[in-house]
Design an enzyme around this catalytic site. Structure first.
Site, short mmCIF file in Angstrom:
data_model
loop_
_atom_site.label_atom_id
_atom_site.label_comp_id
_atom_site.label_asym_id
_atom_site.label_seq_id
_atom_site.Cartn_x
_atom_site.Cartn_y
_atom_site.Cartn_z
N TYR A 26 -67.71 -11.87 -27.98
CA TYR A 26 -67.60 -11.87 -26.51
C TYR A 26 -67.08 -13.24 -26.01
CZ TYR A 26 -68.94 -12.74 -21.70
OH TYR A 26 -68.92 -13.14 -20.38
N GLY B 285 -78.28 -17.79 -31.85
CA GLY B 285 -77.10 -18.11 -31.03
C GLY B 285 -77.43 -18.85 -29.74
N PHE C 49 -71.72 -20.23 -14.92
CA PHE C 49 -72.93 -20.55 -15.67
C PHE C 49 -73.83 -19.30 -15.62
CE2 PHE C 49 -72.33 -24.68 -17.54
CZ PHE C 49 -71.03 -24.88 -17.12
N PHE D 139 -62.44 -9.31 -12.88
CA PHE D 139 -63.79 -9.31 -13.46
C PHE D 139 -63.92 -8.35 -14.64
CE2 PHE D 139 -64.62 -10.21 -8.90
CZ PHE D 139 -65.36 -11.36 -9.00
N LEU E 123 -58.37 -0.63 -17.85
CA LEU E 123 -57.33 -1.64 -18.08
C LEU E 123 -56.55 -1.39 -19.38
CD1 LEU E 123 -58.90 -5.04 -16.97
CD2 LEU E 123 -57.12 -3.72 -15.83
N LYS F 42 -63.29 -14.64 -24.10
CA LYS F 42 -63.09 -15.50 -22.92
C LYS F 42 -62.18 -16.67 -23.27
CE LYS F 42 -65.53 -13.17 -20.03
NZ LYS F 42 -64.85 -12.34 -19.05
N SER G 144 -66.33 -18.12 -18.66
CA SER G 144 -67.76 -18.33 -18.88
C SER G 144 -67.99 -19.71 -19.49
CB SER G 144 -68.26 -17.26 -19.86
OG SER G 144 -69.53 -17.60 -20.36
P1 NAD Z 1 -70.46 -6.01 -15.04
O1 NAD Z 1 -70.51 -5.29 -16.34
O2 NAD Z 1 -71.50 -5.70 -14.03
O3 NAD Z 1 -69.03 -5.76 -14.36
C1 NAD Z 1 -67.86 -5.57 -15.12
C2 NAD Z 1 -67.14 -4.35 -14.57
O4 NAD Z 1 -65.95 -4.12 -15.30
C3 NAD Z 1 -67.97 -3.07 -14.65
O5 NAD Z 1 -67.98 -2.43 -13.40
C4 NAD Z 1 -67.26 -2.24 -15.72
O6 NAD Z 1 -67.40 -0.85 -15.47
C5 NAD Z 1 -65.83 -2.73 -15.57
N1 NAD Z 1 -65.02 -2.60 -16.79
C6 NAD Z 1 -65.33 -2.97 -18.05
N2 NAD Z 1 -64.31 -2.73 -18.88
C7 NAD Z 1 -63.31 -2.18 -18.14
C8 NAD Z 1 -62.00 -1.71 -18.42
N3 NAD Z 1 -61.51 -1.74 -19.66
N4 NAD Z 1 -61.26 -1.21 -17.41
C9 NAD Z 1 -61.76 -1.16 -16.14
N5 NAD Z 1 -62.99 -1.58 -15.81
C10 NAD Z 1 -63.75 -2.09 -16.80
O7 NAD Z 1 -70.41 -7.56 -15.34
P2 NAD Z 1 -70.55 -8.81 -14.36
O8 NAD Z 1 -71.85 -9.47 -14.66
O9 NAD Z 1 -70.24 -8.42 -12.98
O10 NAD Z 1 -69.42 -9.75 -14.93
C11 NAD Z 1 -68.12 -9.76 -14.41
C12 NAD Z 1 -67.25 -10.67 -15.25
O11 NAD Z 1 -67.83 -11.96 -15.30
C13 NAD Z 1 -67.11 -10.21 -16.70
O12 NAD Z 1 -65.80 -10.47 -17.13
C14 NAD Z 1 -68.08 -11.09 -17.42
O13 NAD Z 1 -67.72 -11.28 -18.77
C15 NAD Z 1 -67.98 -12.39 -16.64
N6 NAD Z 1 -69.17 -13.24 -16.76
C16 NAD Z 1 -70.40 -12.72 -16.45
C17 NAD Z 1 -71.53 -13.51 -16.60
C18 NAD Z 1 -72.90 -12.95 -16.29
O14 NAD Z 1 -73.88 -13.55 -16.71
N7 NAD Z 1 -73.02 -11.86 -15.55
C19 NAD Z 1 -71.41 -14.82 -17.06
C20 NAD Z 1 -70.14 -15.32 -17.36
C21 NAD Z 1 -69.03 -14.52 -17.20
N1 UFG Z 2 -84.50 -15.34 -22.59
C1 UFG Z 2 -85.81 -15.09 -22.97
N2 UFG Z 2 -86.20 -13.79 -23.01
C2 UFG Z 2 -85.39 -12.74 -22.70
C3 UFG Z 2 -84.06 -13.03 -22.29
C4 UFG Z 2 -83.64 -14.34 -22.27
O1 UFG Z 2 -86.57 -15.99 -23.26
O2 UFG Z 2 -85.81 -11.59 -22.78
C5 UFG Z 2 -84.05 -16.74 -22.53
C6 UFG Z 2 -82.92 -17.01 -23.50
O3 UFG Z 2 -83.41 -17.39 -24.73
C7 UFG Z 2 -82.18 -18.14 -22.77
C8 UFG Z 2 -82.45 -17.89 -21.29
O4 UFG Z 2 -83.55 -17.00 -21.25
O5 UFG Z 2 -82.78 -19.33 -23.10
C9 UFG Z 2 -81.28 -17.27 -20.58
O6 UFG Z 2 -80.85 -16.13 -21.31
P1 UFG Z 2 -79.79 -15.10 -20.75
O7 UFG Z 2 -79.61 -14.05 -21.78
O8 UFG Z 2 -80.18 -14.68 -19.38
O9 UFG Z 2 -78.50 -15.98 -20.58
P2 UFG Z 2 -77.68 -16.82 -21.68
O10 UFG Z 2 -77.69 -18.22 -21.23
O11 UFG Z 2 -78.11 -16.53 -23.05
O12 UFG Z 2 -76.27 -16.09 -21.53
C10 UFG Z 2 -75.34 -16.57 -20.65
C11 UFG Z 2 -74.41 -15.45 -20.14
C12 UFG Z 2 -73.45 -15.01 -21.20
C13 UFG Z 2 -72.83 -16.19 -21.92
C14 UFG Z 2 -73.91 -17.08 -22.47
C15 UFG Z 2 -73.42 -18.26 -23.26
O13 UFG Z 2 -75.16 -14.34 -19.68
O14 UFG Z 2 -72.41 -14.29 -20.55
O15 UFG Z 2 -74.66 -17.56 -21.34
O16 UFG Z 2 -72.80 -19.19 -22.45
F1 UFG Z 2 -72.05 -15.76 -22.95
#
Ligand code: NAD
Ligand code: UFG
Length: 339
Positions: A149, A296, A178, A80, A59, A153, A124
């Site tokens: 990060y 955090g 979530f 995404f 991108l 968002k 997020s």
């Molecule tokens: P992911 O890393 O599996 O997927 C993201 C994809 O984007 C990857 O395939 C990566 O190669 C691609 N990518 C990254 N930077 C790029 C760039 N500059 N150009 C082109 N491609 C690029 O992550 P995911 O878990 O599938 O998350 C997807 C989206 O959802 C992300 O924006 C993430 O921030 C958001 N999100 C994820 C979570 C979660 O817990 N997984 C929670 C909230 C929001």
């Molecule tokens: N946790 C553990 N041990 C681990 C990993 C996580 O105890 O090894 C706990 C964390 O302390 C937290 C819970 O499991 O209480 C969930 O943790 P995750 O890392 O799976 O998820 P978070 O809620 O911290 O993170 C999510 C998303 C992020 C987002 C963040 C804040 O993955 O994208 O919420 O909203 F930024």
């Protein structure tokens, strides 16, 4: 109808591609594979018996994005692509702002130029910071966000609101996820983190399969039901379906400028509850120890899920047991991920 999916090869992107293809959409994928493997898209094709037109593109490369729009008539974009590791973003913030924020601006500029102004964006729950729970879409955002990060968002949400103010043809859905976990029931696609996982579910499943020794449960003295943190876990297939409903709303022109929706179940599970659901689903013991709180982390948050139900007709269908069963199937079938 042609949908451009950025980050299509990633965890949530690949599951959403399955949902799109199964519902008659044509998918064009854009990914630089920085955090994914092109194999996930091949598996999506296997699951659906349909093909995806794939572009390896970053991108940050405006010409690369333009080429995709020149070669295809894109009706809408589901965006995404971005970097998502909270801890890493504190160490390399510029890289996060460049990838996530500048990448999104590049994408939107090309979209505007090509007359495609329908966008679904992966936001997020992190944008809510330290608000009261449950989180409601009307809450003020961007106040106590704990990482670069999370701020990407929030910034992107603000940029997209500005886009809609400047031009009322933009129709944008901001989806605030979530905690997505689980995998496709086929066991062919799932979450494939690089290196040691940061997130709870992939860590648990790698302990269960014997790849990692034990889970550290971060904190046992929070003011929650059992002292461990509480989160709103959502099955990735439910989440994928939420994207289709958001897209349908954009297509029907029901969306007014920018709309934001929580995608969560509306209830929380503690870390200990997730561990015991996983043990039940897998029949394995998850070795664990209590460790200090992780910097955090908020004690507890979950969604108010009413708005998504009212406007998108979205409700989660798959519970915590199914999330664990599907994660375990993916983990067992693919002990090394897509490798
Ligand atoms: P992911 O890393 O599996 O997927 C993201 C994809 O984007 C990857 O395939 C990566 O190669 C691609 N990518 C990254 N930077 C790029 C760039 N500059 N150009 C082109 N491609 C690029 O992550 P995911 O878990 O599938 O998350 C997807 C989206 O959802 C992300 O924006 C993430 O921030 C958001 N999100 C994820 C979570 C979660 O817990 N997984 C929670 C909230 C929001
Ligand atoms: N946790 C553990 N041990 C681990 C990993 C996580 O105890 O090894 C706990 C964390 O302390 C937290 C819970 O499991 O209480 C969930 O943790 P995750 O890392 O799976 O998820 P978070 O809620 O911290 O993170 C999510 C998303 C992020 C987002 C963040 C804040 O993955 O994208 O919420 O909203 F930024």
């Amino acid at each position: 109808m042609n949908i451009l999916v950025t980050g299509a090869a990633g965890y949530i992107g690949s599951h959403t591609c399955v949902e799109l293809l199964n519902n008659g959409y044509d998918v064009i994928s854009l990914d630089n594979y920085s955090n994914s493997s092109p194999k996930s898209l091949e598996r999506v094709e296997e699951i659906t018996s349909k093909s995806i037109k794939k572009y390896e593109c970053d991108l940050r490369d405006v010409e690369g994005i333009e080429k995709i729009f020149e070669e295809n008539k894109i009706d809408a974009v589901i965006h995404f692509a971005g970097l998502k590791a909270v801890g890493e973003s504190c160490k390399i913030p510029f890289t996060y702002y460049e990838n996530n924020v500048s990448g999104t601006v590049n994408l939107c500029q090309v979209m505007a130029k090509m007359g495609c102004k329908k966008l679904v964006f992966s936001s997020s729950a992190t944008v809510y910071g330290g608000n009261d729970i449950p989180y409601v879409e009307t809450f003020k955002t961007g106040v106590e966000i704990s990482s670069p990060y999370g701020r990407t968002k929030f910034m992107i949400e603000e940029i997209l609101k500005d886009a809609a103010v400047s031009d009322n043809e933009w129709k944008i859905s901001l989806l605030r996820y979530f905690n997505p976990i689980g995998a496709h029931p086929s066991g062919k696609i799932g979450e494939d983190p690089r290196g040691i996982p940061n997130n709870l579910m992939p860590y648990i499943s790698q302990v269960a399969i014997g790849k990692l020794k034990e889970l550290s449960v971060f904190g046992d003295d929070y003011e929650t039901k059992d002292g461990t943190c509480v989160r709103d876990y959502i099955h990735v297939c439910d989440l994928a379906r939420g994207h289709l409903l958001a897209l349908e709303r954009l297509q029907k022109d029901e969306c007014e400028g920018v709309e934001m929706y929580n995608l969560g179940a509306g209830k929380g599970y503690s870390v200990l509850e997730v561990i015991s659901a996983f043990e039940k689903a897998s029949g394995k013991t998850v070795n664990r120890k209590f460790a200090p709180r992780r910097e955090g982390d908020l004690p507890e948050f979950y969604a108010d899920a009413k708005k998504a139900k009212e406007y998108l007709g979205f409700e989660t269908e798959l519970g915590i047991d199914k999330m664990c069963e599907d994660t375990w199937r993916w983990q067992q079938n693919n002990p090394k991920g897509y490798e």
